[in-house]
Scaffold this motif. Structure first.
Motif, short mmCIF file in Angstrom:
data_model
loop_
_atom_site.label_atom_id
_atom_site.label_comp_id
_atom_site.label_asym_id
_atom_site.label_seq_id
_atom_site.Cartn_x
_atom_site.Cartn_y
_atom_site.Cartn_z
N THR A 1 -77.40 -34.33 76.02
CA THR A 1 -78.75 -34.40 75.47
C THR A 1 -78.78 -33.95 74.01
O THR A 1 -79.33 -34.65 73.14
CB THR A 1 -79.71 -33.54 76.30
OG1 THR A 1 -79.76 -34.04 77.64
CG2 THR A 1 -81.12 -33.58 75.72
N VAL A 2 -78.18 -32.79 73.74
CA VAL A 2 -78.20 -32.30 72.35
C VAL A 2 -77.29 -33.16 71.47
O VAL A 2 -77.57 -33.33 70.27
CB VAL A 2 -77.78 -30.82 72.28
CG1 VAL A 2 -78.77 -29.95 73.03
CG2 VAL A 2 -76.37 -30.61 72.81
N ARG A 3 -76.25 -33.72 72.06
CA ARG A 3 -75.35 -34.57 71.27
C ARG A 3 -76.05 -35.86 70.87
O ARG A 3 -75.85 -36.37 69.75
CB ARG A 3 -74.10 -34.86 72.10
CG ARG A 3 -73.03 -35.67 71.38
CD ARG A 3 -71.73 -35.65 72.17
NE ARG A 3 -70.75 -36.55 71.61
CZ ARG A 3 -70.55 -37.81 72.03
NH1 ARG A 3 -71.28 -38.28 73.04
NH2 ARG A 3 -69.65 -38.58 71.46
N SER A 4 -76.84 -36.41 71.76
CA SER A 4 -77.56 -37.65 71.44
C SER A 4 -78.62 -37.42 70.37
O SER A 4 -79.00 -38.36 69.66
CB SER A 4 -78.21 -38.21 72.71
OG SER A 4 -79.20 -37.32 73.21
N ASN A 5 -79.11 -36.19 70.26
CA ASN A 5 -80.10 -35.86 69.23
C ASN A 5 -79.46 -35.64 67.86
O ASN A 5 -80.18 -35.49 66.87
CB ASN A 5 -80.89 -34.60 69.63
CG ASN A 5 -81.73 -34.84 70.87
OD1 ASN A 5 -82.12 -35.98 71.16
ND2 ASN A 5 -82.01 -33.78 71.61
N GLY A 6 -78.14 -35.59 67.84
CA GLY A 6 -77.44 -35.37 66.58
C GLY A 6 -77.10 -33.91 66.38
O GLY A 6 -77.91 -33.02 66.67
N THR B 1 -83.51 -26.89 74.32
CA THR B 1 -82.85 -27.91 73.51
C THR B 1 -82.16 -27.29 72.30
O THR B 1 -81.56 -28.03 71.50
CB THR B 1 -83.87 -28.95 73.03
OG1 THR B 1 -84.92 -28.28 72.29
CG2 THR B 1 -84.49 -29.70 74.21
N ARG C 1 -69.92 -30.12 65.96
CA ARG C 1 -69.71 -31.29 66.80
C ARG C 1 -68.36 -31.23 67.52
O ARG C 1 -68.27 -31.57 68.71
CB ARG C 1 -69.81 -32.56 65.96
CG ARG C 1 -69.46 -33.83 66.72
CD ARG C 1 -69.65 -35.06 65.89
NE ARG C 1 -71.07 -35.31 65.65
CZ ARG C 1 -71.85 -35.97 66.52
NH1 ARG C 1 -71.35 -36.44 67.65
NH2 ARG C 1 -73.12 -36.15 66.26
#
Length: 609
Positions: free
Chosen positions: A83-88, A56, A100
């Motif tokens: 996945t990592v984008r949804s975690n911020g 992650t 980003r």
């Protein structure tokens, strides 16, 4: 252990040793990311993906997704990044860790490669965060389903000081509460791409990204139409739709037109003809303005608004006009405008500025093919093969060289090699399809054109190629369908418009065909072929005075063309003007001895009447 120093100096072997030892001594996510990055830089994509998989850590996920893009495991890469984008994603400042904008740009590439409409949305998000990555902006400019307002791309929002524009690259105003960025945009009947269009709004909420529906006409003089009506085998089925063929139409002349245009008007340094009203582009005075103008240039080219692209290039400061990329765009525009001589001149300048360039050389080779410059084309192929025989462009150039030497089997082999190196090269598939047509292998030609469309569904040249195959197969209805698809992608191509007329004419739909010929003449007033086809349609409808008007204009363009004199003679016969009929029929026989027998028969009929 300074792994980064080795990477900066391209000492990959040392970087691999140091990174592997660091991972062995300290198996942390950061060490794992660094080792995976070294493997990726070595081109060992499977090993890099294996090393980074399952972590992650943002850096590991990014390297894993990059490797998935190379390995064509698009869904795996998308899953890792989402996945990592949804975690911020927070700015870290750590070396090698993407921000980003970079993550969303890579997501856009993965979605685009998998054919998912979310690509436009990701590119839009990335451009909003940082347009100076450029690839995100370029991808939006080249997306022909949307129409980006490039004036807002590098502009800061109203509440941001202008001096911060270059550092932040903000494209949009701050997100309001309940804005289009919320998941609610996907709850109605709109697609995600349509929802992404809501992102491109300026302060007054007027949409800045809307579906592109119209394109500027390409009003140019055709430098030579000598090849325009030659038989399909060596010309029309050979290259993108830059000329016409008539041998399947009901009114085909007995010999091909040998039309040559008079000298063109004075030109700008880039070869632009009559000046157009300038587009909404001001003289760039800063890097932001230059980038904005260049983005609009790529957008014009993607939409085949070549005149506007050339005009925008002329608005750039001279050093930028003379840059390799802008020279390549200018040459490509002249190529699309059928101005081969000017395109060749600019490509020659490009080769002097960037002699080791491979990109765009496939188009240069096609220009030389059209100009029948066999020696220059052979020399170009030899030079490019020497530069990099493992790239696909040199093999396309070599294939064009063999094609010009009337050796289609070796040309096909070269195009095969190009396709093997780059299976997504729609242009190589298309040229191979034309070679199969030259060999009368129509099924193989269809397969090649369809593979081109699989590689790039917006490649209008492949739709054109399929249309000409169906003309060869005497299937004008199917030809009309495929030319219509090509025309949908490039609606201002006068040649495609004429081919649609030819298909309708073959189905005895003469009024509809005449409508297309009129449209072609409007798009390209100096097109001798369009004028000739329009005159033929008037004659088929027995509108002899109208046909005479077109033929007189055509005669002023190409006074030494035998077929024009032949048709003029026939018109004057129908109008009972015996003297002028004999004059033009005799002139046709003088210019082309092959029509002497036909002329003799018509004069005999005239004397008996």
């Amino acid at each position: 252990m300074d792994v980064w120093r080795c990477l900066d100096l391209d000492l990959i072997g040392g970087a691999e040793f140091l990174a592997s030892q660091k991972l062995a001594a300290e198996p942390s996510p950061a060490a794992r990311h660094l080792y995976a990055l070294v493997l990726y830089r070595q081109g060992r994509y499977a090993a890099a993906a294996h090393t980074a998989k399952g972590s992650t850590h943002l850096g590991c996920a990014y390297v894993y997704a990059q490797s998935c893009l190379k390995l064509e495991a698009y869904s795996d890469g998308i899953s890792a990044l989402e996945t990592v984008r949804s975690n911020g994603i927070e700015p870290s400042g750590e070396r090698g860790i993407p921000d980003r904008a970079a993550v969303e740009l890579l997501l856009g590439k993965l979605y685009a490669a998998s054919g998912d409409d979310n690509a436009s949305l990701m590119y839009a998000h990335s451009a909003k965060s940082d347009p100076w990555l450029w690839e995100n902006v370029l991808a939006l400019c080249q997306d022909r389903t949307i129409n980006l307002n490039t004036a807002n791309v590098f502009k800061p929002p109203p509440d941001q000081p202008p001096q911060l524009a270059a550092s932040t690259g903000l494209l949009f105003p701050p997100k309001p509460t309940g804005s289009a960025l919320t998941p609610a945009i996907f709850s109605n009947s709109k697609s995600k791409v349509e929802a992404s269009l809501q992102l491109f709004k300026d302060a007054d909420s007027s949409p800045q990204l809307t579906p592109a529906r119209s394109r500027a006409p390409a009003l140019v003089e055709t430098p030579s139409v000598k090849e325009s009506l030659v038989p399909f085998r060596r010309r029309i089925l050979k290259r993108p739709p830059l000329s016409l063929a008539d041998d399947r139409s009901p009114k085909t002349p007995s010999t091909p037109l040998n039309l040559t245009m008079p000298g063109v008007s004075s030109r700008s340094p880039l070869g632009l003809g009559e000046p157009m009203p300038p587009p909404h582009v001001t003289k760039p005075t800063s890097l932001s303005n230059v980038a904005e103008t260049i983005a609009s240039i790529y957008q014009y080219l993607a939409n085949y608004e070549c005149k506007r692209a050339l005009e925008a290039i002329s608005q750039l400061p001279h050093p930028h006009q003379a840059s390799p990329d802008m020279l390549a765009v200018a040459a490509r525009c002249h190529f699309e405008l059928v101005d081969y001589k000017e395109a060749a001149a600019i490509y020659e300048r490009l080769r002097k500025v960037d002699p080791y360039r491979l990109k765009d050389m496939e188009y240069y080779s096609t220009v030389l093919w059209h100009l029948k410059r066999e020696a220059e084309l052979g020399f170009l192929a030899h030079e490019l093969i020497q530069i990099d025989r493992l790239a696909w462009q040199p093999w396309v150039v070599m294939g064009n060289s063999f094609s010009l030497q009337q050796d289609p089997s070796r040309a096909i082999a070269c195009f095969d090699r190009a396709i093997h190196i780059n299976p997504k090269s729609a242009y190589a598939y298309t040229l191979q399809g034309h070679e199969y047509v030259a060999e009368e292998k129509l099924q193989s030609a269809q397969d090649a054109f369809r593979l081109a469309l699989r590689a790039d569904p917006t490649h209008y040249n492949a739709w054109y190629g399929l249309g000409t195959v169906f003309i060869k197969m005497d299937s004008p209805k199917w030809a009309e369908h495929h030319f219509g698809q090509a025309l949908r992608l490039n609606p201002n191509n006068a040649v495609l418009v004429c081919f649609m007329g030819t298909c309708l004419e073959a189905q005895e739909m003469y009024p509809q065909a005449l409508t297309y010929y009129k449209r072609a003449c409007k798009l390209q007033p100096s097109s001798a072929v369009a004028r000739y086809k329009k005159a033929q349609s008037f004659m088929a409808a027995r509108l002899y005075p109208a046909a005479l008007v077109e033929l007189k204009y055509l005669h002023s363009l190409v006074p030494e063309e035998a077929n024009v004199h032949l048709l003029l003679g026939e018109v004057y016969m129908e109008l009972s003007n015996r003297e002028l009929a004999i004059k033009h029929l005799t002139q046709a026989a003088v210019l082309d001895p092959k029509v002497k027998e036909s002329v003799k028969q018509q004069i005999d009929l005239l004397e008996k009447s």
